[in-house]
Write a protein that holds these residues in place. Structure first.
Motif, mmCIF file in Angstrom:
data_model
loop_
_atom_site.group_PDB
_atom_site.id
_atom_site.type_symbol
_atom_site.label_atom_id
_atom_site.label_comp_id
_atom_site.label_asym_id
_atom_site.label_seq_id
_atom_site.Cartn_x
_atom_site.Cartn_y
_atom_site.Cartn_z
ATOM 1 N N THR B 40 0.843 -1.194 0.000
ATOM 2 C CA THR B 40 0.000 0.000 0.000
ATOM 3 C C THR B 40 0.879 1.246 0.000
ATOM 4 O OG1 THR B 40 -1.517 -1.255 1.393
ATOM 5 C CG2 THR B 40 -1.944 1.101 1.160
ATOM 6 N N GLY B 41 1.887 1.234 0.856
ATOM 7 C CA GLY B 41 2.818 2.357 0.900
ATOM 8 C C GLY B 41 3.445 2.596 -0.460
ATOM 9 N N LEU B 42 3.906 1.500 -1.078
ATOM 10 C CA LEU B 42 4.552 1.620 -2.377
ATOM 11 C C LEU B 42 3.589 2.213 -3.403
ATOM 12 C CD1 LEU B 42 7.008 1.026 -4.162
ATOM 13 C CD2 LEU B 42 6.039 -1.230 -4.607
ATOM 14 N N VAL B 43 2.328 1.727 -3.384
ATOM 15 C CA VAL B 43 1.342 2.212 -4.351
ATOM 16 C C VAL B 43 1.127 3.717 -4.162
ATOM 17 C CG1 VAL B 43 -1.100 2.112 -4.994
ATOM 18 C CG2 VAL B 43 0.196 -0.003 -4.654
ATOM 19 N N VAL B 44 1.010 4.144 -2.921
ATOM 20 C CA VAL B 44 0.817 5.578 -2.656
ATOM 21 C C VAL B 44 2.003 6.380 -3.203
ATOM 22 C CG1 VAL B 44 0.675 7.327 -0.850
ATOM 23 C CG2 VAL B 44 -0.648 5.217 -0.646
ATOM 24 N N VAL B 45 3.215 5.887 -2.937
ATOM 25 C CA VAL B 45 4.398 6.609 -3.405
ATOM 26 C C VAL B 45 4.403 6.690 -4.921
ATOM 27 C CG1 VAL B 45 6.908 6.581 -3.525
ATOM 28 C CG2 VAL B 45 5.769 5.961 -1.400
ATOM 29 N N VAL B 46 4.111 5.554 -5.559
ATOM 30 C CA VAL B 46 4.133 5.535 -7.025
ATOM 31 C C VAL B 46 3.074 6.483 -7.583
ATOM 32 C CG1 VAL B 46 3.682 4.107 -9.060
ATOM 33 C CG2 VAL B 46 5.131 3.239 -7.213
ATOM 34 N N MET B 47 1.884 6.469 -6.956
ATOM 35 C CA MET B 47 0.829 7.358 -7.439
ATOM 36 C C MET B 47 1.244 8.812 -7.270
ATOM 37 S SD MET B 47 -2.724 5.356 -6.485
ATOM 38 C CE MET B 47 -3.089 6.624 -5.349
ATOM 39 N N MET B 48 1.874 9.100 -6.157
ATOM 40 C CA MET B 48 2.319 10.459 -5.911
ATOM 41 C C MET B 48 3.350 10.878 -6.955
ATOM 42 S SD MET B 48 1.637 12.891 -3.948
ATOM 43 C CE MET B 48 1.061 12.627 -2.283
ATOM 44 N N LEU B 49 4.264 9.955 -7.247
ATOM 45 C CA LEU B 49 5.281 10.236 -8.262
ATOM 46 C C LEU B 49 4.641 10.514 -9.610
ATOM 47 C CD1 LEU B 49 8.074 7.583 -7.550
ATOM 48 C CD2 LEU B 49 8.337 10.057 -7.557
ATOM 49 N N LEU B 50 3.728 9.617 -10.000
ATOM 50 C CA LEU B 50 3.076 9.777 -11.303
ATOM 51 C C LEU B 50 2.331 11.098 -11.349
ATOM 52 C CD1 LEU B 50 1.689 6.184 -11.999
ATOM 53 C CD2 LEU B 50 3.650 7.325 -13.049
ATOM 54 N N ALA B 51 1.575 11.386 -10.281
ATOM 55 C CA ALA B 51 0.787 12.615 -10.257
ATOM 56 C C ALA B 51 1.697 13.827 -10.414
ATOM 57 C CB ALA B 51 0.004 12.698 -8.953
ATOM 58 N N CYS B 52 2.789 13.848 -9.653
ATOM 59 C CA CYS B 52 3.647 15.028 -9.666
ATOM 60 C C CYS B 52 4.400 15.193 -10.980
ATOM 61 C CB CYS B 52 4.647 14.977 -8.519
ATOM 62 S SG CYS B 52 3.858 15.140 -6.919
ATOM 63 N N PHE B 53 4.856 14.070 -11.521
ATOM 64 C CA PHE B 53 5.707 14.210 -12.696
ATOM 65 C C PHE B 53 4.916 14.203 -14.003
ATOM 66 C CE2 PHE B 53 8.751 13.331 -9.464
ATOM 67 C CZ PHE B 53 9.830 14.113 -9.833
ATOM 68 N N ILE B 54 3.717 13.608 -13.995
ATOM 69 C CA ILE B 54 2.929 13.578 -15.230
ATOM 70 C C ILE B 54 1.737 14.521 -15.133
ATOM 71 C CG2 ILE B 54 1.605 12.114 -16.794
ATOM 72 C CD1 ILE B 54 3.365 9.804 -15.953
ATOM 73 N N GLY B 55 1.146 14.602 -13.934
ATOM 74 C CA GLY B 55 -0.056 15.405 -13.717
ATOM 75 C C GLY B 55 -0.025 16.797 -14.341
ATOM 76 N N PRO B 56 1.019 17.585 -14.057
ATOM 77 C CA PRO B 56 1.035 18.967 -14.545
ATOM 78 C C PRO B 56 0.875 19.088 -16.069
ATOM 79 C CG PRO B 56 2.702 18.678 -12.876
ATOM 80 C CD PRO B 56 2.134 17.315 -13.151
ATOM 81 N N PHE B 57 1.241 18.030 -16.811
ATOM 82 C CA PHE B 57 1.090 18.113 -18.270
ATOM 83 C C PHE B 57 -0.367 18.256 -18.685
ATOM 84 C CE2 PHE B 57 5.192 15.751 -18.094
ATOM 85 C CZ PHE B 57 5.948 16.770 -18.660
ATOM 86 N N PHE B 58 -1.270 17.824 -17.788
ATOM 87 C CA PHE B 58 -2.688 17.883 -18.139
ATOM 88 C C PHE B 58 -3.355 19.125 -17.557
ATOM 89 C CE2 PHE B 58 -1.449 13.433 -18.158
ATOM 90 C CZ PHE B 58 -1.845 13.071 -19.433
ATOM 91 N N SER B 59 -2.561 19.981 -16.951
ATOM 92 C CA SER B 59 -3.160 21.161 -16.333
ATOM 93 C C SER B 59 -3.015 22.374 -17.243
ATOM 94 C CB SER B 59 -2.467 21.430 -14.994
ATOM 95 O OG SER B 59 -2.658 22.766 -14.626
ATOM 96 N N PRO B 60 -4.085 23.182 -17.353
ATOM 97 C CA PRO B 60 -3.980 24.397 -18.172
ATOM 98 C C PRO B 60 -3.296 25.535 -17.424
ATOM 99 C CG PRO B 60 -6.220 24.122 -17.355
ATOM 100 C CD PRO B 60 -5.448 22.955 -16.846
#
Ligand SMILES: Nc1ncnc2c1ncn2[C@@H]1O[C@H](COP(=O)(O)OP(=O)(O)OP(=O)(O)O)[C@@H](O)[C@H]1O
Ligand code: SF4
Ligand SMILES: [Mg+2]
Lengths: 327, 309
Positions: B40-60
Motif C-alpha cells: 500500500t505504501g509503495l502504491v501511494v508513493v508511485v501514485m504520488m510520483l506519477l501525479a507530480c511528474f505527469i499530472g502537470p502536463f494535463f493542467s492548463p
C-alpha cells in the motif's frame, strides 16, 4: 626432491590483553615438491596459526609473526610487500578452509566467486573466465555445472561447497595447496570423496599439499610425511609409515592409541589423560609433562630439543636424549 | 603442469532441485508482495510520483500566471483545489511543488548514501587511524542535531543572498551532508563484523586487491541494509526540506515546494478561512512521508530481518 616451502624458526604470538600466547613457537618444517605433509595435533596446538602465518593472515594488532623465515621458491614470504604477496596468494599458494559454508560469500553467485581469481591472476575475460569456471565445476565432480555457476552458496550442500572451494583453490594451478581440516565439517562418505579428489589433483599436477587435520585416519591415507604439534611446538615428525609403526614421542603414542582400530572393539576408547596446558601459563619444560607417563625431573624444568631419533624421524623428548640418565 | 579435466568418480549433482528464481532479490521481492501494508505504501508513493511528474502536463495552469481576478478562490470546478493569493491554481502548484520536494528528497538521499557508505566502508575496513579520523568527524556532526544545523545553513544562504534558483541544489547538498554520519556509522559497524568473517579470509587468500574485496565482496553484503536505509532516508529528507522551506530557509519562492506552500498560509486568517491553501501541501507531505516509511519498514522486514525495531 626440491624443497618447495621451507619454514625456519617460525614464531607467531597473540596478545589479547591478558597475556602472550605463543600459538606457534619456533617451528621449522618443509614441504617438498609433490609431497603431502600432514600436520596433526589436538585442538589449539597451533596448526591453523601455522597456515595463517604462511598466508599472511595473522593481523596486527592481536597477532604477530615475531620471528622466522618462510622461504617459498627462494623468496621469504614474510619479507614480501603486500603487492608481491598478492601475486603469490591464490596463484602459487592456495588454501581451503574447514567450513565450506562460511568460506564462500553468501551474496555472490558460485560462478562469480570462481571467476574472480581467474580474472585477477590469469587476465581472462569475463566470458573466458565463466567457461573456465564451468569446466572447473565439472572437474571437481559436480554435474549440471551450467546451472551451478548461477546459484548461490546456500543452495548447495556442504560437500558440494567444499568441492567448489577446491575448484577455486586449484584454478590457478597452485604449487602448494594448504588445506586446513578440509573434511572435518563433512560426513564420512563425502570426506573420502574429497580426499580422493585432492589426491588425484595432486598426482595430475605434481602439486604439494599441506594438510592440517586431527584425524589420524586421514593422515594414514594422505600423508607422505607427518608433523605432530603440541602447544605450539613440533614434538615429533617423520615419514608416515615409520611414524605409525614406531611412534617415539609419548604424545604421538597416545594419539595413535586413541585412534579406533577397525575390527577390534574396545570397551572404551583410549584418550590421553589431562588437557592441553593453558598457553598463558607455560614455563620452560616439556609442555607435555603433566600428561606424560614417562615424566622425569628434567622434563619439568627443561625443554627437550627436536632431534633425530631414527632415520627420517625426529622427536623432542628427553627419553631419547643420550645425555640424560634415565631413571 | 596442468590439470586434465576428466571428471572424477563419485560425481554428484545438485542435491535439492535448484529453485527456479534463485536470485536472493527475487525471493525477497516475493516476500515483499505478501506484505499488504508495505505494498500500500509503495502504491501511494508511485501514485504520488506519477501525479507530480505527469499530472502537470494535463493542467492548463502550468504557467503560474498571476491572476488578480482569481485571488483566493475556494475549490470549484475550474480550480479543484482553489487558487492562492496570486490567483494561481493550487492543485497545479502542489504537483509542481511535489516534483521539487521529491527530487530534493531523492537526490539528497543518493548523496548521503554515497558519502555515508563510502566513508563507513573505508573506516570499517581499514580501521586504525583512517577509522579514527572519519568517525570523529562523523561524531562531531552527530552531536549537533540535524535541524539546527540546517537552520544555520539556511540562514547563511539567505545572509549571503544566494540566488533562489541555486538554493534548491544547495539544499540538496545540505540535507545529504547532514544525513551521512549516521549512515556511515552503521555501515562501519557492519564492515567491522563482516571483515572478520571467514569468507573474507578466503578472499584474502585469493590474492584480491583491497578495492575488489571492499566493493565486490563486502558492500554487496550490506546492500539490503543500504536499500532500507536509503528508502527511509528519502522520507526524512522530504520532511527536513519541508520544515526548512516552511521557515523560509530552504527552497524559496518562486520555486514551489510543499514546505514553502504551507508557509504561504502562515497568517491566522488564511489558516482559518482558506484551508485549501495549506491542507493540500500538508497532506501531500504527510501521505508521502508516511507511505515511504511504511514501505521502508516492509523492506526492512524482508531484506534485513535482524534490524527489526
Ligand atoms: N586471532 C587470535 N587471537 C588470539 N589468539 C589466537 C587467535 N588465533 C589463534 N589463537 C590462539 O592460538 C592457539 C592456536 O590456535 P590454532 O587455531 O592454531 O589451533 P588449531 O591447532 O588450529 O586448533 P583446531 O584443531 O581447533 O583448529 C590457540 O591457543 C588460540 O587460542
Ligand atoms: S620429555 Fe619427558 S615429559 Fe616430555 S614427553 Fe618426553 S618423557 Fe614425557
Ligand atoms: Mg584450526
Amino acid at each position: 626432491m626440491k624443497d618447495l616451502i621451507k619454514i625456519d624458526h617460525l614464531s607467531t604470538y597473540f596478545d589479547n590483553g591478558n597475556g602472550k600466547v605463543k600459538a606457534v613457537d619456533d617451528i621449522s618444517l618443509r614441504v617438498r615438491e609433490g609431497e603431502t605433509v600432514c600436520i596433526v595435533g589436538e585442538s589449539g596446538c597451533g596448526k591453523s596459526v601455522t597456515a595463517m602465518s604462511i598466508m599472511g593472515l595473522v593481523e596486527e594488532p592481536g597477532g604477530k609473526v615475531v620471528n622466522g623465515q618462510i622461504h617459498f621458491n627462494g623468496k621469504d614470504l614474510l619479507q614480501l610487500s603486500k603487492n608481491e604477496l598478492r601475486t603469490i596468494r591464490g596463484n602459487d599458494i592456495s588454501m581451503i578452509f574447514q567450513e565450506p559454508m562460511s568460506s564462500l560469500n553468501p551474496v555472490l553467485k558460485i560462478g562469480e566467486q570462481i571467476m574472480e581469481p581467474l580474472i585477477v591472476h590469469q587476465n581472462l575475460s569475463k566470458k573466458e573466465a565463466r567457461e573456465r569456471a564451468i569446466q572447473l565445476i565439472e572437474q571437481v565432480g559436480i554435474s549440471r555445472a551450467g546451472q551451478i555457476v548461477d546459484s548461490y552458496p546456500h543452495e548447495l550442500s556442504g560437500g558440494m561447497l567444499q568441492r567448489i572451494m577446491i575448484a577455486i583453490a586449484i584454478s590457478g594451478n597452485p604449487k602448494l595447496l594448504i588445506a586446513d581440516e578440509p573434511t572435518t565439517a563433512l560426513d564420512v562418505t563425502i570426506q573420502a570423496q574429497i580426499l580422493d579428489m585432492l589426491r588425484q589433483f595432486k598426482e595430475q599436477s605434481n602439486m604439494s599439499i599441506m594438510l592440517i587435520t586431527h584425524d589420524l585416519g586421514v593422515v594414514a591415507e594422505m600423508a607422505d610425511y607427518v608433523i605432530v604439534m603440541y602447544a605450539g611446538k613440533i614434538v615429533e615428525e617423520g615419514e608416515v609409515v615409520k611414524l605409525f609403526q614406531s611412534p617415539k614421542h609419548p604424545y604421538t603414542q597416545g594419539l595413535l592409541k586413541s585412534k579406533p582400530v577397525i575390527n577390534q572393539r574396545q570397551d572404551e576408547l583410549y584418550s590421553i589423560p589431562g588437557q592441553v596446558p593453558n598457553p598463558l601459563e607455560l614455563t620452560e619444560s616439556c609442555y607435555f609433562h603433566d600428561r606424560c607417563a614417562h615424566c622425569m625431573d628434567i622434563c619439568r624444568t627443561k625443554q627437550p630439543k627436536l632431534s633425530e631419533v631414527a632415520e627420517q624421524q625426529k622427536a623432542a623428548c628427553w627419553l631419547y636424549e643420550e645425555a640424560v640418565v634415565h631413571v | 603442469m596442468s590439470l586434465n579435466s576428466t571428471p572424477l568418480p563419485g560425481t554428484i549433482g545438485a542435491k535439492q532441485p535448484l529453485a527456479k528464481s534463485s536470485s536472493l532479490f527475487g525471493q525477497s521481492m516475493q516476500k515483499l508482495l505478501k506484505n499488504k501494508l508495505a505494498i500500500t505504501g509503495l502504491v501511494v508513493v508511485v501514485m504520488m510520483l506519477l501525479a507530480c511528474f505527469i499530472g502537470p502536463f494535463f493542467s492548463p495552469y502550468t504557467d503560474n500566471k498571476v491572476n488578480m481576478a482569481m485571488m483566493n478562490k475556494a475549490p470549484n470546478l475550474k480550480h479543484w483545489l482553489g487558487t492562492d493569493a496570486l490567483g494561481r491554481d493550487v492543485l497545479t502548484r502542489v504537483l509542481q511543488a511535489g516534483r521539487i520536494s521529491l527530487t530534493v528528497g531523492f537526490a539528497s538521499m543518493v548523496l548521503s548514501v554515497f558519502i555515508g557508505s563510502l566513508l563507513g566502508a573505508i573506516a570499517g575496513y581499514y580501521r586504525g587511524i583512517v577509522d579514527q579520523v572519519i568517525m570523529r568527524i562523523a561524531d562531531l556532526l552527530l552531536t549537533i542535531p540535524g535541524l539546527p544545523l540546517l537552520f544555520i545553513g539556511g540562514s547563511l544562504l539567505s545572509e549571503w543572498k544566494v540566488p533562489t534558483e541555486y538554493r534548491m541544489y544547495i539544499v540538496m547538498f545540505m540535507l545529504g551532508f547532514v544525513n551521512w554520519p549516521g549512515l556511515a556509522r552503521m555501515v562501519r559497524g557492519q564492515m567491522l563484523s563482516l571483515r572478520e568473517r571467514e569468507f573474507m579470509q578466503a578472499a584474502v587468500v585469493l590474492g584480491l586487491r583491497d578495492r575488489r574485496k571492499l566493493f565486490n565482496h563486502l558492500l554487496p553484503n550490506i546492500f539490503p541494509l543500504l536499500i532500507v536505509i536509503a528508502t527511509l532516508n528519502i522520507g526524512g529528507s522530504i520532511l527536513s526540506e519541508s520544515v526548512l522551506s516552511f521557515f523560509g530557509l530552504g527552497v524559496m519562492a518562486p520555486t514551489p515546494t510543499w514546505g514553502n506552500m504551507i508557509d504561504a498560509a502562515n497568517n491566522l486568517i488564511d489558516f482559518q478561512e482558506r484551508p485549501w491553501l495549506w491542507i493540500p501541501p500538508g497532506f501531500s507531505i504527510f501521505a508521502t512521508v508516511i507511505a515511504i516509511n511504511i514501505f521502508g519498514d516492509g523492506l526492512r522486514d524482508v531484506l534485513d530481518p535482524k534490524q527489526k525495531r
